[in-house]
Design a protein around this motif. Structure first.
Motif, PDB file in Angstrom:
ATOM      1  N   ASP A 132       1.117  -5.770  -0.998  1.00 45.62           N
ATOM      2  CA  ASP A 132       1.285  -4.615  -1.571  1.00 45.62           C
ATOM      3  C   ASP A 132       2.904  -4.558  -1.188  1.00 45.62           C
ATOM      4  OD1 ASP A 132       1.727  -3.987   1.191  1.00 45.62           O
ATOM      5  OD2 ASP A 132      -0.113  -2.590   1.239  1.00 45.62           O
ATOM      6  N   GLU A 133       3.630  -3.416  -1.216  1.00 44.81           N
ATOM      7  CA  GLU A 133       4.821  -3.054  -1.151  1.00 44.81           C
ATOM      8  C   GLU A 133       5.317  -3.243   0.560  1.00 44.81           C
ATOM      9  OE1 GLU A 133       2.969   0.963  -0.159  1.00 44.81           O
ATOM     10  OE2 GLU A 133       2.524  -0.631  -1.632  1.00 44.81           O
ATOM     11  N   LEU A 138      -3.455  -8.269  -0.264  1.00 41.40           N
ATOM     12  CA  LEU A 138      -4.430  -7.753  -0.982  1.00 41.40           C
ATOM     13  C   LEU A 138      -5.336  -8.740  -1.550  1.00 41.40           C
ATOM     14  CD1 LEU A 138      -2.354  -5.297  -3.307  1.00 41.40           C
ATOM     15  CD2 LEU A 138      -3.387  -4.765  -1.106  1.00 41.40           C
ATOM     16  N   GLY A 203       4.526  -1.832  -9.181  1.00 45.45           N
ATOM     17  CA  GLY A 203       3.351  -1.512  -8.776  1.00 45.45           C
ATOM     18  C   GLY A 203       3.770  -0.174  -7.848  1.00 45.45           C
ATOM     19  N   GLU A 207      -0.659  -0.914  -4.599  1.00 43.94           N
ATOM     20  CA  GLU A 207      -1.116  -1.874  -5.743  1.00 43.94           C
ATOM     21  C   GLU A 207      -0.108  -3.268  -5.358  1.00 43.94           C
ATOM     22  OE1 GLU A 207       0.240   0.216  -9.130  1.00 43.94           O
ATOM     23  OE2 GLU A 207      -1.564   1.524  -8.921  1.00 43.94           O
ATOM     24  N   PRO A 208      -0.487  -4.274  -6.282  1.00 40.93           N
ATOM     25  CA  PRO A 208       0.202  -5.507  -6.079  1.00 40.93           C
ATOM     26  C   PRO A 208       1.758  -5.192  -6.294  1.00 40.93           C
ATOM     27  CG  PRO A 208      -1.633  -5.874  -7.291  1.00 40.93           C
ATOM     28  CD  PRO A 208      -1.493  -4.367  -7.127  1.00 40.93           C
ATOM     29  N   ARG A 209       2.531  -5.650  -5.242  1.00 46.44           N
ATOM     30  CA  ARG A 209       4.161  -5.513  -5.578  1.00 46.44           C
ATOM     31  C   ARG A 209       4.708  -7.003  -5.354  1.00 46.44           C
ATOM     32  NH1 ARG A 209       7.584  -1.595  -4.099  1.00 46.44           N
ATOM     33  NH2 ARG A 209       5.705  -0.055  -4.746  1.00 46.44           N
TER      34      ARG A 209
END
Length: 363
Positions: A132-133, A138, A203, A207-209
């Motif tokens: 994530d960010e 994840l 994202g 969420e996926p970043r």
């Protein structure tokens, strides 16, 4: 509003058929989807208007359990994938349907991609991961993960920045999280050499970043190191060969001799000149003898280089002497019009040594 009017304005395909599955009603949505008007459909058999691929309306409706069914309608002019519900009527059946071709195609693509991804993860030396960010894992899976002794998704929920801070890539990872693509080459980790691609993606929070693809390049690194070692060995061997091919021998105090054997070209002559001039400087030699007994042919460029070498030796305060000149070499030198009046030239190395000893005694 009448029932017929409701069906005509329904957002779904609505088709009614009698007990013999002859079409009795065909709404506007059915006309828009199938390109067939009500006047053309009504009165014809359902199987004739909407022929099914690999199934029959009779069998489907006879065993209806109230669940929607995905069917493929295939006509000569086109085909459709529809999801159908049926409702029994006193004198027949009513069908509700909508076109799900795009959804089914998307599901098929997703299933294909999942199969491909699974094959890649299980068979190729790669690891796939996502954060994530904040850099929190994840997703984490792949053959490289297993080969490293890590369970798939073992690090999910943990920070990549914390787990791998000792590797020294945190600044690069932070830039990648900020949107800058990056790659590391042959980084050593988990007992392997790994190439990793850092791919930023858009994202929201959680969420996926950052998507990562890590390749195990340990074998390639081993081959590279092996090739480098072989090249270094070859270079050392070539250096030994060069030294042996043009040995410089101090035969007397202040007297150097260099016997040259084999073919010599301009490039080799340049190496000989560099070695001989360096030896003259280091030993403070008074005489440098070039013995050409083992050389039968030289080109004009090489002959010119040899003459320049004699002159360069003189500039260092030593005397250059030529011995063992082959007749063909003599012809080449004469052809160049070189004046050897002031250069000591002898037929044999023994004569050149005598010359050096006489000159040394006079000094």
């Amino acid at each position: 509003m009448s029932e017929a009017s409701k069906l005509e304005g329904a957002p779904l395909i609505v088709i009614e058929a009698d007990a013999g599955l002859v079409v009795t009603a065909w709404n506007r949505r059915a006309q828009l989807v199938f390109g067939t008007g009500a006047e053309e459909a009504v009165g014809r058999g359902l199987a004739e208007v909407l022929p099914l691929a690999g199934a029959s309306w009779d069998a489907l409706l006879a065993g209806d359990d109230g669940e929607p069914r995905v069917l493929e309608v295939r006509r000569a002019d086109a085909s459709w994938t529809i999801e159908v519900w049926s409702q029994a009527l006193p004198a027949g059946v009513r069908l509700y349907a909508h076109d799900v071709g795009a959804r089914v195609a998307a599901q098929a693509r997703a299933a294909l991609e999942a199969t491909m991804l699974r094959a890649i993860k299980e068979n190729l030396d790669v690891a796939l991961w996502a954060t994530d960010e904040r850099g929190v894992f994840l997703y984490q899976d792949g053959k490289v993960i297993v080969d490293a002794g890590i369970a798939p998704h073992q690090f999910v929920g943990l920070s990549m920045l914390e787990l791998y801070k000792d590797v020294g890539n945190n600044p690069l990872i932070e830039r990648a999280l900020a949107g800058e693509p990056a790659r590391t080459y042959a980084a050593e980790s988990h007992g392997m050499y790994l190439d990793t691609y850092y791919i930023p993606v858009a994202g929201g929070p959680g969420e996926p970043r950052l998507i990562g693809v890590t390749l195990n390049v340990t074998e390639a690194k081993r081959v590279e190191n092996e090739m480098r070692s072989k090249l270094e060995l070859i270079e050392r061997q070539q250096e030994v060969i060069r030294v042996l091919a043009t040995p410089i021998i101090e035969v007397w105090d202040g007297v150097l001799t260099m016997p040259i054997v084999g073919l010599i070209d301009t490039a080799r002559t340049a190496e000989i000149m560099d070695s001989l001039l360096e030896a003259v400087t280091q030993t403070r030699a008074r005489f440098a003898i070039l013995d050409l007994t083992g050389v039968e042919v030289v080109d004009t460029g090489t002959a010119s280089h040899l003459i320049r070498m004699i002159r360069a030796i003189k500039l260092l305060g030593a005397e250059g002497i030529l011995t063992g000149i082959h007749p063909t070499i003599a012809q080449t030198i004469v052809g160049l019009g070189v004046d050897l009046t002031h250069v000591a030239v002898y037929a044999k190395l023994r004569d050149a040594l005598k010359h050096c000893l006489r000159a040394a005694r006079k000094a």
